[in-house]
Design a protein around this motif. Structure first.
Motif, PDB file in Angstrom:
ATOM      1  N   HIS A 126      45.222  37.139  42.765  1.00 19.30           N
ATOM      2  CA  HIS A 126      44.787  37.316  44.150  1.00 19.30           C
ATOM      3  C   HIS A 126      43.935  38.571  44.362  1.00 19.30           C
ATOM      4  CE1 HIS A 126      48.657  39.325  43.615  1.00 19.30           C
ATOM      5  NE2 HIS A 126      48.339  40.126  44.608  1.00 19.30           N
ATOM      6  N   TYR A 127      43.443  39.177  43.276  1.00 20.52           N
ATOM      7  CA  TYR A 127      42.585  40.354  43.408  1.00 20.52           C
ATOM      8  C   TYR A 127      41.123  39.987  43.174  1.00 20.52           C
ATOM      9  CZ  TYR A 127      46.916  43.006  43.188  1.00 20.52           C
ATOM     10  OH  TYR A 127      48.183  43.489  43.432  1.00 20.52           O
ATOM     11  N   ARG A 128      40.249  40.586  43.987  1.00 20.58           N
ATOM     12  CA  ARG A 128      38.808  40.347  43.843  1.00 20.58           C
ATOM     13  C   ARG A 128      38.136  41.417  43.000  1.00 20.58           C
ATOM     14  NH1 ARG A 128      35.250  40.275  48.227  1.00 20.58           N
ATOM     15  NH2 ARG A 128      33.869  39.231  46.756  1.00 20.58           N
ATOM     16  N   ASN A 129      38.774  42.573  42.887  1.00 20.15           N
ATOM     17  CA  ASN A 129      38.207  43.691  42.137  1.00 20.15           C
ATOM     18  C   ASN A 129      39.277  44.243  41.197  1.00 20.15           C
ATOM     19  OD1 ASN A 129      35.565  44.054  43.839  1.00 20.15           O
ATOM     20  ND2 ASN A 129      37.224  44.030  45.337  1.00 20.15           N
ATOM     21  N   VAL A 130      38.932  44.310  39.918  1.00 25.26           N
ATOM     22  CA  VAL A 130      39.896  44.740  38.902  1.00 25.26           C
ATOM     23  C   VAL A 130      39.292  45.885  38.105  1.00 25.26           C
ATOM     24  CG1 VAL A 130      41.227  44.054  36.879  1.00 25.26           C
ATOM     25  CG2 VAL A 130      40.829  42.402  38.726  1.00 25.26           C
ATOM     26  N   VAL A 131      40.053  46.978  37.987  1.00 23.61           N
ATOM     27  CA  VAL A 131      39.625  48.127  37.194  1.00 23.61           C
ATOM     28  C   VAL A 131      40.558  48.244  35.992  1.00 23.61           C
ATOM     29  CG1 VAL A 131      39.203  50.617  37.169  1.00 23.61           C
ATOM     30  CG2 VAL A 131      38.767  49.294  39.257  1.00 23.61           C
ATOM     31  N   VAL A 132      39.977  48.457  34.820  1.00 22.21           N
ATOM     32  CA  VAL A 132      40.763  48.502  33.584  1.00 22.21           C
ATOM     33  C   VAL A 132      40.376  49.733  32.773  1.00 22.21           C
ATOM     34  CG1 VAL A 132      41.355  47.326  31.446  1.00 22.21           C
ATOM     35  CG2 VAL A 132      40.845  45.989  33.497  1.00 22.21           C
ATOM     36  N   PHE A 133      41.360  50.571  32.462  1.00 22.66           N
ATOM     37  CA  PHE A 133      41.195  51.625  31.472  1.00 22.66           C
ATOM     38  C   PHE A 133      41.996  51.186  30.254  1.00 22.66           C
ATOM     39  CE2 PHE A 133      39.765  53.937  35.101  1.00 22.66           C
ATOM     40  CZ  PHE A 133      38.979  54.980  34.630  1.00 22.66           C
ATOM     41  N   LYS A 145      43.410  36.729  29.553  1.00 19.78           N
ATOM     42  CA  LYS A 145      44.343  36.681  30.685  1.00 19.78           C
ATOM     43  C   LYS A 145      43.588  36.706  32.013  1.00 19.78           C
ATOM     44  CE  LYS A 145      47.978  39.531  32.836  1.00 19.78           C
ATOM     45  NZ  LYS A 145      48.894  38.445  33.223  1.00 19.78           N
ATOM     46  N   LEU A 146      42.629  37.608  32.145  1.00 18.64           N
ATOM     47  CA  LEU A 146      41.887  37.725  33.402  1.00 18.64           C
ATOM     48  C   LEU A 146      41.024  36.491  33.659  1.00 18.64           C
ATOM     49  CD1 LEU A 146      40.837  41.490  33.270  1.00 18.64           C
ATOM     50  CD2 LEU A 146      42.684  40.455  34.593  1.00 18.64           C
ATOM     51  N   GLU A 147      40.437  35.951  32.604  1.00 22.03           N
ATOM     52  CA  GLU A 147      39.600  34.766  32.770  1.00 22.03           C
ATOM     53  C   GLU A 147      40.437  33.581  33.249  1.00 22.03           C
ATOM     54  OE1 GLU A 147      35.871  32.640  30.491  1.00 22.03           O
ATOM     55  OE2 GLU A 147      37.386  33.682  29.309  1.00 22.03           O
ATOM     56  N   GLU A 148      41.671  33.503  32.820  1.00 20.48           N
ATOM     57  CA  GLU A 148      42.545  32.408  33.235  1.00 20.48           C
ATOM     58  C   GLU A 148      43.068  32.580  34.655  1.00 20.48           C
ATOM     59  OE1 GLU A 148      45.581  32.436  30.300  1.00 20.48           O
ATOM     60  OE2 GLU A 148      44.422  31.320  28.806  1.00 20.48           O
ATOM     61  N   GLU A 149      43.219  33.833  35.103  1.00 17.34           N
ATOM     62  CA  GLU A 149      43.889  34.088  36.373  1.00 17.34           C
ATOM     63  C   GLU A 149      42.959  34.323  37.559  1.00 17.34           C
ATOM     64  OE1 GLU A 149      47.914  36.174  34.488  1.00 17.34           O
ATOM     65  OE2 GLU A 149      46.506  37.361  35.666  1.00 17.34           O
TER      66      GLU A 149
END
Length: 203
Positions: A126-133, A145-149
């Motif tokens: 349900h997030y439109r913006n994801v930040v990953v370190f 995982k992100l591509e599936e969700e």
């Protein structure tokens, strides 16, 4: 009597040393545990330049934001100051409590939430913006995982290390401050297509 005093002091010293070791263990364990996992995700604070580059990639964006591995909360707090409803997921409870304090201190606690959780056990759908370190070892699995969700309108912002298969739509910064932005609709190839067929005109 002298022996009794020495015995009492010995017990006090032993208790003091034991209590100190227990306290150190309680504080250190949340920081050491990630290093013992299959994929190590150590806490390294984001630099001021990295935060500015992340905010640059969020320009003209809206909706909810999540920072995966939010550390001391500085990215979440910076995003909240820009108007985002920002959430951080972090495995280290001490960092989560400190993040909550910082958000309260900076006056954005109403626009932020911090959760103690393992990122692999959370759905980010349900997030439109994801930040990953992240670190290189985790990026392939996290990419999948992100591509599936995530929905097609999501943007993923990677800091320090890019994703292995996706091609970034935008890049900014240099060295450790480099930030890559991926619009999932391009990475997944799910752009909206016009399926309407124009009616034929008779001559």
């Amino acid at each position: 009597e002298g022996g009794s005093r020495r015995s009492s002091w010995g017990l006090l010293v032993t208790a003091g040393v034991g209590g100190t070791l227990v306290a150190l263990y309680a504080v250190a364990t949340p920081f050491v545990t990630p290093a013992l996992r299959k994929v190590c995700l150590p806490f390294v604070p984001a630099t001021a330049a990295q935060i500015q580059n992340v905010l640059k990639m969020l320009e003209h964006r809206s909706g909810s934001l999540v920072d995966i591995g939010s550390g001391d909360g500085r990215v979440v707090i910076a995003a909240a100051k820009k108007g985002f409803q920002a959430v951080g997921y972090e495995l280290n409870p001490w960092l989560v409590w400190y993040s909550r304090y910082r958000a309260w201190r900076d006056g954005v606690h109403q626009n932020t939430k911090f959760y103690i959780s393992d990122l692999w056990k959370v759905s980010f759908s349900h997030y439109r913006n994801v930040v990953v370190f992240g670190v290189p070892q985790m990026m392939p699995q996290l990419e999948k995982k992100l591509e599936e969700e995530l929905e097609c309108n999501a943007r993923i912002i990677a800091c320090r290390f890019p994703f292995p298969c996706w091609i970034p739509d935008h890049t900014t910064g240099e060295g450790i401050d480099t930030v890559w932005a991926y619009d999932l609709k391009h990475s997944r190839g799910c752009e909206t297509k016009n399926l309407e067929i124009a009616p034929k005109t008779e001559s």
